[in-house]
Design a protein around this motif. Structure first.
Motif, short mmCIF file in Angstrom:
data_model
loop_
_atom_site.label_atom_id
_atom_site.label_comp_id
_atom_site.label_asym_id
_atom_site.label_seq_id
_atom_site.Cartn_x
_atom_site.Cartn_y
_atom_site.Cartn_z
N CYS A 185 39.82 40.43 55.33
CA CYS A 185 38.91 40.81 56.41
C CYS A 185 38.39 42.23 56.22
O CYS A 185 37.21 42.51 56.44
CB CYS A 185 39.61 40.67 57.76
N GLN A 188 35.71 42.22 53.81
CA GLN A 188 34.44 41.75 54.40
C GLN A 188 33.78 42.86 55.20
O GLN A 188 32.55 42.99 55.19
CB GLN A 188 34.70 40.53 55.28
N GLU A 191 32.10 45.12 52.73
CA GLU A 191 30.85 44.54 52.24
C GLU A 191 29.74 44.63 53.28
O GLU A 191 28.60 44.98 52.96
CB GLU A 191 31.09 43.07 51.86
N ARG A 192 30.09 44.36 54.52
CA ARG A 192 29.09 44.38 55.60
C ARG A 192 28.54 45.78 55.82
O ARG A 192 27.35 45.96 56.08
CB ARG A 192 29.74 43.83 56.88
N ILE A 277 33.76 37.13 60.22
CA ILE A 277 35.06 37.41 59.62
C ILE A 277 35.75 36.06 59.45
O ILE A 277 36.11 35.41 60.41
CB ILE A 277 35.89 38.33 60.53
#
Length: 291
Positions: A185, A188, A191-192, A277
């Motif tokens: 998570c 992620q 990356e976001r 997520i």
């Protein structure tokens, strides 16, 4: 905010232990509580914020740096003032646990570190230091104390809910460490928000810090009477029925009664800019800190 917190000054709200961290490059407020993947998240934060080497040089336990150094940085004071003044510009990232699972972790932590031995001995007329106490007795004790993070109660005994969560942040991301893989998570999130990607397989990331996170051997046990069976400090360090206690119906009922706000704020969410997520837990631990 809920009524009990509306009269508190914003700095008091944000200062409740553990005070949130602020990832300055992307205006992300990071919040966790003890026994909720706190060290795993903190180490990730220190690397993202460029403070990892300073923390290692200061002390072998990263929370010492967080408490004694990080909150005193001028940069933190500036970021905190900006987050309080402009919460809509910030994203809240909170890492949580399922309340019943965390209750068992709180219980084991208290046993292992003699956190409430004197109070338990006096309340139940037992020798808690040598004989231990049950999860039923521990839950009864928790019901008699102030469990809010703004109280003077040790944060290991408090609820997860932090009053800073009620600020009108622009986005909110919740990661439940029991249902989702925290490392995946956080990747992620990186990356976001266009952050450097952390390789959680890199053993140098945690190094000696992981040695402090000893996890006892899982004790095979029937769940029927576990809630009322006393466990000792030795049990908490060597062999402990974590999973059996977590699945016990009485543990779930106790957690619901003790931490009603946590149940409403602990589920992994997908509520930021349409992204999701989505890294459910598989077998094994979510955090290398437990290795």
């Amino acid at each position: 905010m809920t009524t009990e917190y509306t009269q508190l000054a914003p700095k008091v709200v944000f200062g409740a232990d553990p005070a949130p961290l602020i990832l300055s490059r992307r205006k992300i407020v990071v919040s966790f509580s003890p026994k909720s993947a706190c060290t795993h998240t903190l180490v990730w934060f220190l690397r993202q914020e460029g403070l990892e080497d300073q923390a290692r040089d200061y002390h072998q336990w990263p929370h010492r740096f967080r408490v004694n150094c990080y909150y005193k940085l001028d940069a933190y004071s500036r970021n905190l003032a900006d987050a309080i003044a402009h919460p809509a510009d910030y994203t809240l990232l909170k890492v949580t646990r399922t309340p019943s699972n965390r209750l068992v972790s709180q219980y084991r932590h208290s046993l292992r570190h003699n956190l409430v031995d004197d109070a338990m001995s006096a309340r139940f007329d037992i020798d808690a230091k040598s004989d231990g106490y049950s999860l039923a007795q521990f839950s009864h004790f928790l019901s008699s104390i102030d469990r809010r993070v703004v109280s003077r109660t040790d944060s290991h005994l408090c609820e997860q809910f932090h009053p800073a969560w009620m600020f009108p942040f622009g986005q909110v991301i919740t990661v439940n460490a029991d249902t989702h893989n925290v490392s995946a998570c956080l990747n992620q999130v990186e990356e976001r928000f266009d952050l450097p990607v952390t390789d959680f397989r890199d053993t140098s990331l945690y190094g000696a810090w992981s040695k402090a996170h000893h996890r006892p051997k899982e004790q095979a046990a029937r769940a029927d009477d576990l809630f009322f069976r006393p466990f000792s400090k030795a049990d908490a360090k060597l062999s402990f029925p974590t999973r059996a206690l977590q699945s016990h119906a009485r543990t779930h009922r106790a957690a619901d009664q003790l931490f009603p706000l946590d149940a409403r704020h602990s589920e992994t969410s997908a509520d930021f800019a349409g992204a999701c997520i989505d890294a459910p837990r598989t077998t094994g631990r979510a955090s290398p800190m437990a290795a």
